[in-house]
Design an enzyme around this catalytic site. Structure first.
Site, PDB file in Angstrom:
ATOM      1  N   TYR A 160      -2.048  -0.891   9.814  1.00 28.06           N
ATOM      2  CA  TYR A 160      -2.172  -1.393   8.422  1.00 28.06           C
ATOM      3  C   TYR A 160      -1.007  -1.212   7.717  1.00 28.06           C
ATOM      4  O   TYR A 160      -0.355  -2.202   7.178  1.00 28.06           O
ATOM      5  CB  TYR A 160      -3.231  -0.600   8.030  1.00 28.06           C
TER       6      TYR A 160
ATOM      7  N   SER B  95       0.688  -1.122   0.027  1.00 28.33           N
ATOM      8  CA  SER B  95      -0.056   0.097   0.119  1.00 28.33           C
ATOM      9  C   SER B  95       0.880   1.318   0.005  1.00 28.33           C
ATOM     10  O   SER B  95       2.101   1.283   0.432  1.00 28.33           O
ATOM     11  CB  SER B  95      -0.729   0.178   1.181  1.00 28.33           C
TER      12      SER B  95
HETATM   13  P1  NDP Z   1     -12.318  -4.454  -1.750  1.00 27.92           P
HETATM   14  O1  NDP Z   1     -12.738  -4.169  -0.281  1.00 27.92           O
HETATM   15  O2  NDP Z   1     -12.727  -3.738  -2.813  1.00 27.92           O
HETATM   16  O3  NDP Z   1     -12.143  -5.839  -2.043  1.00 27.92           O
HETATM   17  C1  NDP Z   1     -11.335  -6.795  -0.938  1.00 27.92           C
HETATM   18  C2  NDP Z   1     -11.255  -8.265  -1.327  1.00 27.92           C
HETATM   19  O4  NDP Z   1     -10.645  -8.908  -0.534  1.00 27.92           O
HETATM   20  C3  NDP Z   1     -12.680  -8.760  -1.602  1.00 27.92           C
HETATM   21  O5  NDP Z   1     -12.612  -9.930  -2.848  1.00 27.92           O
HETATM   22  C4  NDP Z   1     -12.895  -9.759  -0.158  1.00 27.92           C
HETATM   23  O6  NDP Z   1     -13.735 -10.782  -0.405  1.00 27.92           O
HETATM   24  C5  NDP Z   1     -11.363 -10.053   0.099  1.00 27.92           C
HETATM   25  N1  NDP Z   1     -10.980 -10.248   1.356  1.00 27.92           N
HETATM   26  C6  NDP Z   1     -11.053  -9.182   2.373  1.00 27.92           C
HETATM   27  N2  NDP Z   1     -10.775  -9.686   3.399  1.00 27.92           N
HETATM   28  C7  NDP Z   1     -10.418 -11.115   3.259  1.00 27.92           C
HETATM   29  C8  NDP Z   1     -10.082 -12.167   4.242  1.00 27.92           C
HETATM   30  N3  NDP Z   1      -9.676 -12.078   5.513  1.00 27.92           N
HETATM   31  N4  NDP Z   1      -9.848 -13.504   3.622  1.00 27.92           N
HETATM   32  C9  NDP Z   1     -10.046 -13.487   2.291  1.00 27.92           C
HETATM   33  N5  NDP Z   1     -10.611 -12.416   1.693  1.00 27.92           N
HETATM   34  C10 NDP Z   1     -10.703 -11.274   1.983  1.00 27.92           C
HETATM   35  O7  NDP Z   1     -10.540  -3.863  -1.365  1.00 27.92           O
HETATM   36  P2  NDP Z   1      -9.478  -3.365  -2.698  1.00 27.92           P
HETATM   37  O8  NDP Z   1      -9.720  -4.415  -3.614  1.00 27.92           O
HETATM   38  O9  NDP Z   1      -9.414  -2.211  -2.583  1.00 27.92           O
HETATM   39  O10 NDP Z   1      -8.181  -4.289  -1.928  1.00 27.92           O
HETATM   40  C11 NDP Z   1      -7.381  -5.267  -2.195  1.00 27.92           C
HETATM   41  C12 NDP Z   1      -5.971  -5.121  -1.624  1.00 27.92           C
HETATM   42  O11 NDP Z   1      -5.559  -3.788  -2.249  1.00 27.92           O
HETATM   43  C13 NDP Z   1      -6.104  -5.104  -0.223  1.00 27.92           C
HETATM   44  O12 NDP Z   1      -5.036  -5.873   0.028  1.00 27.92           O
HETATM   45  C14 NDP Z   1      -5.784  -3.682   0.215  1.00 27.92           C
HETATM   46  O13 NDP Z   1      -5.191  -3.704   1.568  1.00 27.92           O
HETATM   47  C15 NDP Z   1      -4.996  -3.259  -0.818  1.00 27.92           C
HETATM   48  N6  NDP Z   1      -4.865  -1.765  -1.176  1.00 27.92           N
HETATM   49  C16 NDP Z   1      -6.120  -1.077  -1.563  1.00 27.92           C
HETATM   50  C17 NDP Z   1      -5.918   0.311  -1.987  1.00 27.92           C
HETATM   51  C18 NDP Z   1      -7.202   1.149  -2.108  1.00 27.92           C
HETATM   52  O14 NDP Z   1      -7.159   2.225  -2.029  1.00 27.92           O
HETATM   53  N7  NDP Z   1      -8.290   0.608  -2.579  1.00 27.92           N
HETATM   54  C19 NDP Z   1      -4.710   0.785  -1.956  1.00 27.92           C
HETATM   55  C20 NDP Z   1      -3.348   0.079  -1.646  1.00 27.92           C
HETATM   56  C21 NDP Z   1      -3.826  -1.153  -1.267  1.00 27.92           C
HETATM   57  P3  NDP Z   1     -15.307 -10.616  -0.263  1.00 27.92           P
HETATM   58  O15 NDP Z   1     -15.741 -10.018  -1.449  1.00 27.92           O
HETATM   59  O16 NDP Z   1     -15.737 -12.092  -0.358  1.00 27.92           O
HETATM   60  O17 NDP Z   1     -15.468  -9.910   1.006  1.00 27.92           O
END
Ligand code: NDP
Length: 251
Positions: free
Chosen positions: A156, A143
């Site tokens: 985080y 991130s």
């Molecule tokens: P979203 O909330 O849009 O999507 C999260 C995804 O991760 C979903 O598919 C969710 O599954 C899954 N998920 C969450 N927790 C778990 C868990 N404990 N076990 C398995 N699956 C899990 O988030 P983003 O797409 O934005 O984030 C994706 C990654 O990118 C993360 O690691 C986040 O920290 C990182 N990130 C995001 C940024 C942003 O600004 N958006 C910036 C920098 C990094 P389900 O749909 O079933 O809940």
């Protein structure tokens, strides 16, 4: 020709979903995971199949490492269905954000962040390594908060910093198998992350856009396209490094 296969955690929504679609458009077979959004995951599978691709979706909670041996068995069975015994790309993407000032943070919140963003990727990768083909790639998702500070995101960011460091050591240890290990550090992207605040709150969106050289917040496709490019053979000499993909945020 044998098709490449990518396993993307957290493919049901946000960045993982876009990664899956961009890779599928390049002919990569997708094994995606979801934690609770089974319907969204199934819609993604259908979208990929409508593009002429192949996909399977498997439930996974990356914070529950006890479930990884059974998950690896399901992955092995799924690979057999696709005519392979191993896959090529592992993207450790799944995760959630957490706003918690250090004065208020609970041990449960600490455990949740570390289990999801550090313990999960470490032990999931360990369990899946026999299923990753020599010459494959692992991409971890960090991130921009590792570089840019904001009150409430310290833990985080610390977990995401750990995965950047670990990436270098993974690259060293897996080099003998020609497996490249890299990390992306996305800036702020308009997804459900953090309750969708960057996407849905006009004030936050405008504020964040003002910190980005390109003048807008990121969209999932900005990351999905970058990931497809990073996993391509053209980027094969990149190893053990972190790519800042933020549109030039706070530079
Ligand atoms: P979203 O909330 O849009 O999507 C999260 C995804 O991760 C979903 O598919 C969710 O599954 C899954 N998920 C969450 N927790 C778990 C868990 N404990 N076990 C398995 N699956 C899990 O988030 P983003 O797409 O934005 O984030 C994706 C990654 O990118 C993360 O690691 C986040 O920290 C990182 N990130 C995001 C940024 C942003 O600004 N958006 C910036 C920098 C990094 P389900 O749909 O079933 O809940």
């Amino acid at each position: 020709m044998t098709k490449q296969i990518a396993l993307i955690t957290g493919a049901s929504r946000g960045l993982g979903r876009s990664m899956a679609l961009h890779l599928a458009k390049r002919g990569v077979v997708i094994i995606g995971t979801y934690r609770s959004a089974a319907a969204e995951a199934d819609t993604l599978r259908q979208e990929i199949e409508a593009l002429g691709g192949k996909a399977a979706m498997i439930a996974l909670d990356v914070s529950n490492s006890a479930s990884f041996p059974a998950f690896a068995e399901t992955v092995a069975e799924t690979l057999t269905r696709f005519g392979r015994q191993q896959f090529d790309f592992l993207v450790n993407n799944a995760g959630h954000g957490l706003y918690a000032l250090l004065t208020d943070t609970t041990e449960e919140q600490f455990d949740s962040l570390i289990d999801t963003h550090l313990r999960g990727p470490v032990f999931l990768t360990q369990k899946l390594l026999p299923l990753i083909a020599d010459g494959g790639r692992i991409l971890n998702v960090s991130s921009g908060f590792v570089r840019v500070t904001m009150a409430g995101y310290g833990l985080y960011a610390a977990a995401k910093a750990a995965i950047q460091t670990l990436t270098k050591f993974m690259a060293v240890e897996l080099g003998a198998r020609q497996i490249r290990v890299n990390t992306i550090a996305p800036g702020a992207i308009a997804t459900d992350f953090g309750g969708g605040v960057v996407r849905d709150d006009a004030n936050v969106n405008a504020y964040v856009a003002g910190t980005i050289a390109l003048g807008r917040v990121g969209e999932p496709d900005d990351i999905g396209g970058a990931v497809a490019a990073i996993l391509s053979d053209d980027m094969g000499w990149a190893n053990g490094t972190t790519f800042d993909i933020s549109g030039g945020q706070a530079i």
